[in-house]
Design an enzyme around this catalytic site. Structure first.
Site, PDB file in Angstrom:
ATOM      1  N   GLY A  65       0.840  -1.081   0.020  1.00 26.14           N
ATOM      2  CA  GLY A  65      -0.089  -0.148   0.112  1.00 26.14           C
ATOM      3  C   GLY A  65       0.897   1.301   0.025  1.00 26.14           C
ATOM      4  O   GLY A  65       0.386   2.464  -0.081  1.00 26.14           O
TER       5      GLY A  65
ATOM      6  N   MET B 269      -0.778  -8.435   1.698  1.00 24.44           N
ATOM      7  CA  MET B 269      -0.832  -9.374   2.836  1.00 24.44           C
ATOM      8  C   MET B 269      -1.489  -8.688   4.193  1.00 24.44           C
ATOM      9  O   MET B 269      -1.385  -7.469   4.332  1.00 24.44           O
ATOM     10  CB  MET B 269       0.605 -10.005   3.626  1.00 24.44           C
ATOM     11  CG  MET B 269       1.382 -10.898   2.507  1.00 24.44           C
ATOM     12  SD  MET B 269       2.946 -10.836   3.171  1.00 24.44           S
ATOM     13  CE  MET B 269       3.816  -9.503   2.525  1.00 24.44           C
TER      14      MET B 269
ATOM     15  N   CYS C 283       9.175 -11.006  11.087  1.00 18.97           N
ATOM     16  CA  CYS C 283       7.996 -10.790  10.255  1.00 18.97           C
ATOM     17  C   CYS C 283       8.651 -11.158   8.943  1.00 18.97           C
ATOM     18  O   CYS C 283       8.194 -12.000   7.968  1.00 18.97           O
ATOM     19  CB  CYS C 283       7.379  -9.180  10.106  1.00 18.97           C
ATOM     20  SG  CYS C 283       6.229  -9.409   8.962  1.00 18.97           S
TER      21      CYS C 283
ATOM     22  N   CYS D 291       3.136  -2.650  13.032  1.00 19.64           N
ATOM     23  CA  CYS D 291       1.623  -2.504  12.475  1.00 19.64           C
ATOM     24  C   CYS D 291       0.624  -2.702  13.546  1.00 19.64           C
ATOM     25  O   CYS D 291      -0.107  -2.142  13.692  1.00 19.64           O
ATOM     26  CB  CYS D 291       1.509  -3.642  11.493  1.00 19.64           C
ATOM     27  SG  CYS D 291      -0.433  -3.647  10.825  1.00 19.64           S
TER      28      CYS D 291
END
Length: 364
Positions: A13, A36, A99, A195
């Site tokens: 994004g 994702m 991650c 996030c």
């Protein structure tokens, strides 16, 4: 089918992944996007829903299809829960590294290949180079944006299937390219933080999962200056939000966290950034992940190798010497490094090539 086959680009994004997708098309790839969802949260701090819409808009403008996959279960299990456990035992985890290791360059790659991709791509500021039957991980040319520190833990075997289209660009060049292409997210601010935390206060968020365990804040001399709510809410070198200040019989220098004494549940603080307890010339790390077989083989032969290393992302690469030690490595820096922290990562470099790294522990 294009001449270079199909590449699946991780569409976050943000502007970096959007430009990466456009550059891949220019390079002759058949490009598809995959967004994702790694964290589900109704709180406004997490931007997951907006990021999904931004990714859709970018793919529509570029003219590529976009897939969507929910990895929130895998993220919760392999990244978030692991980070909570490290916090509980006194470490300072780095979820972004986990991650990359467990989601973006494992689960994502497997899913992309099931969708027919020959290669995957991301918007990371890094590069790769084929050499001596292996693919090496190189720094991005923009020193301020290089992200190899966060990529050092990925499986070396996947690098031959990875493309980093913006690794040879500066951030300014990326934004200018996006503007000229008319990409809708050309001026979207860079994401900050993790996030699942977003811009919310770290302590208040973690308290919902790790309840307070109050203890004393102490000096080297054993003086009690106050109390803390739990050692897991602090990290070495921390200055803000300690909860002390303006104390009588002490200088006006700021206080810093120098140690988390797990056995006594005490938070040790010292005054002044130059205090000797905040600076060390030696670091240990284990759970090493090597991205360069020649380098790791030299260590296995007992060599002490001059190189550079960093113990946190924003530190400058520092000259040092590395050797195998117990079940990990020992690094001796030429000059003392600030706030070397258990649970963070020691990442090794030779010139612009990332050799790999491992998790820091005060003793191994």
């Amino acid at each position: 089918m294009s001449k270079n086959g199909m590449v699946m680009i991780a569409m976050s994004g943000g502007v970096d992944s959007a430009v990466s997708a456009a550059k891949l098309i220019e390079s002759g790839y058949d490009v598809e996007g995959l967004h994702m969802t790694n964290w589900k949260d109704d709180e406004p701090y997490c931007t997951a829903s907006q990021d999904l819409q931004d990714a859709k808009n970018a793919c529509r403008e570029i003219g590529i299809p976009m897939h969507h996959v929910d990895f929130s279960h895998e993220y919760r299990r392999d990244v978030f829960d692991e980070s909570l456990e490290e916090l509980r035992i006194g470490l300072t985890p780095n979820p972004d590294i986990l991650c990359n290791q467990m989601i973006k360059f494992d689960s994502f790659i497997q899913h992309a290949k099931r969708l027919g991709a020959q290669k995957i791509a991301t918007g990371h500021y890094a590069r790769t180079k084929a050499a001596d039957n292996q693919t090496l991980l190189l720094k991005g040319i923009d020193d301020n944006k290089d992200q190899t520190y966060f990529l050092h833990g990925i499986n070396a075997d996947v690098l031959s299937d990875v493309v980093f289209p913006v690794g040879s660009m500066t951030k300014d060049e990326v934004r200018n390219y996006a503007y000229k292409k008319g990409l809708p997210n050309h001026d979207k601010p860079d994401s900050t933080g993790i996030c699942f935390i977003g811009e919310r206060p770290f302590k208040s968020f973690i308290q919902t999962f790790l309840p307070p365990m109050p203890g004393n804040i102490v000096t080297e001399e054993g003086e009690i200056l106050g109390t803390h709510d739990g050692l897991m809410y602090f990290t070495l070198g921390q200055r803000k939000d300690i909860g002390i200040g303006g104390l009588k019989n002490h200088s006006g220098d700021p206080w810093y966290v120098a140690d988390k004494r797990m056995n006594s549940n005490e938070l040790l603080v010292v005054q002044g950034r130059n205090h000797n307890k905040l600076w060390q010339k030696q670091a240990f790390a284990k759970d090493m992940n090597w991205l360069n077989t020649e380098f790791s083989e030299r260590l296995l032969k007992g060599e002490k190798i001059p190189c550079k290393a960093k113990c946190r992302y924003r530190q400058t690469d520092a000259d040092c010497e590395i050797e195998l030690f117990n079940d990990g490595v020992k690094v001796i820096f030429d000059e003392a490094q600030w706030a070397i922290t258990d649970g963070q990562y020691l990442v090794i470099y030779l010139n612009d090539c990332c050799m790999g790294g491992g998790k820091i522990f005060s003793e191994i």
